[in-house]
Design a protein around this motif. Structure first.
Motif, short mmCIF file in Angstrom:
data_model
loop_
_atom_site.label_atom_id
_atom_site.label_comp_id
_atom_site.label_asym_id
_atom_site.label_seq_id
_atom_site.Cartn_x
_atom_site.Cartn_y
_atom_site.Cartn_z
N SER A 1 0.85 -1.19 0.00
CA SER A 1 0.00 0.00 0.00
C SER A 1 0.88 1.23 0.00
O SER A 1 2.07 1.17 0.31
N LYS B 1 2.97 3.21 -6.46
CA LYS B 1 2.78 1.77 -6.18
C LYS B 1 2.63 0.97 -7.46
O LYS B 1 3.21 -0.09 -7.62
N GLU C 1 -2.21 -5.14 -4.30
CA GLU C 1 -1.90 -3.71 -4.24
C GLU C 1 -3.20 -3.03 -3.82
O GLU C 1 -4.07 -2.79 -4.65
N ASP D 1 -5.59 -0.56 -0.67
CA ASP D 1 -5.48 0.61 0.20
C ASP D 1 -5.29 0.19 1.67
O ASP D 1 -5.40 -1.00 2.00
N VAL D 2 -5.04 1.16 2.52
CA VAL D 2 -4.70 0.86 3.92
C VAL D 2 -5.86 0.19 4.68
O VAL D 2 -5.63 -0.71 5.48
N ALA E 1 -5.87 -3.37 3.61
CA ALA E 1 -4.68 -4.08 4.06
C ALA E 1 -4.79 -4.45 5.55
O ALA E 1 -4.42 -5.56 5.94
N TYR F 1 3.48 -7.23 4.87
CA TYR F 1 2.79 -5.95 4.69
C TYR F 1 3.83 -4.85 4.47
O TYR F 1 4.61 -4.53 5.37
N PHE G 1 4.72 -0.96 3.20
CA PHE G 1 4.17 0.38 2.97
C PHE G 1 5.17 1.19 2.16
O PHE G 1 6.35 1.28 2.51
N GLU H 1 -3.31 8.53 5.47
CA GLU H 1 -2.93 7.15 5.13
C GLU H 1 -1.51 6.83 5.56
O GLU H 1 -1.23 5.74 6.03
N TYR I 1 2.30 -1.37 9.39
CA TYR I 1 2.81 -2.37 8.45
C TYR I 1 4.11 -3.00 8.99
O TYR I 1 4.64 -2.57 9.99
#
Ligand code: 5GP
Length: 201
Positions: free
Chosen positions: A10, A17, A100, A102-103, A106, A118, A120, A154, A161
């Protein structure tokens, strides 16, 4: 057989990304991209079943009711979700799966799959993030300011993570993610079978 790695990446909108993931997928044949479903309209050049499965809101709600998602979330007014089908099957077959997402999504996956990885992705700076989103030319001033505010929120969630990678250049970021994957593949917990020397001396 070694179980595949569940890799979740993320980063705020504009962090790059997508480009980093494309590079990893091109260089790591054992990694399979998990194609998400979304209710967002396709951007020019995007193909149904390649970048996303493009669904209507009704179709998306049917998938939710039929429990077809590992996770789903609302991002910038559209729904996005990770289809469950094949993920477990492919991991058991030894394929690594790259999500791939979003937070919000995830963190939901992290609760369900704590042995996932995980990662980031951070932009080198907020200024650079702004330049990258502006350069893309896809946002109007209102949505640009919304994406930037959201990016700051975010990025704070990135603290939850396992790994952080700064995307200063695509090559550096991809190399660092490859190093993470190499180390993860060497974890004792993922290699218990190697300690079983059947019978010994
Ligand atoms: P975009 O519309 O720019 O392709 O994606 C917007 C955001 O949705 C990105 O942060 C992307 O990571 C996220 N996203 C894409 N697919 C999924 C998904 O399946 N689940 C979740 N939770 N977020 C997703």
């Amino acid at each position: 057989m070694r179980k595949g790695l569940l890799i979740v990446i993320s980063g705020a909108s504009g962090t790059g990304k997508g480009t980093v993931c494309k590079k990893l997928l091109a260089e790591l044949p054992e990694v399979v991209y998990s194609i998400s479903a979304t209710t967002r309209k396709p951007r020019p050049g995007e193909v149904n079943g390649k970048e996303y499965y493009f669904l209507s809101v009704d179709e998306f709600k049917t998938w939710i009711a039929e429990e077809k998602f590992l996770e789903y979330a609302e991002v910038y007014g559209n729904f996005y979700g990770t289809p469950l089908n094949k993920i477990e099957e492919r991991l058991n077959r030894g394929d690594d799966m790259l999500l791939e997402i979003d937070v919000q999504g995830a963190l939901k996956v992290k609760k369900k799959c704590p042995d996932g990885i995980y990662i980031f992705l951070l932009p080198p700076s907020l200024e650079e993030l702004k330049n990258r989103i502006e350069g893309r030319g896809t946002e109007n001033p209102e949505s640009l300011s919304r994406r930037l505010k959201n990016a700051v929120a975010e990025i704070k969630i990135g603290l939850e993570y396992d790994y952080v990678v700064v995307n200063d250049t695509i090559d550096n970021a991809a190399a660092q993610i490859k190093a993470i994957l190499t180390a993860e593949r060497l974890k004792v917990a993922r290699n218990a079978d190697k300690f079983d020397f059947k019978g010994g001396f």
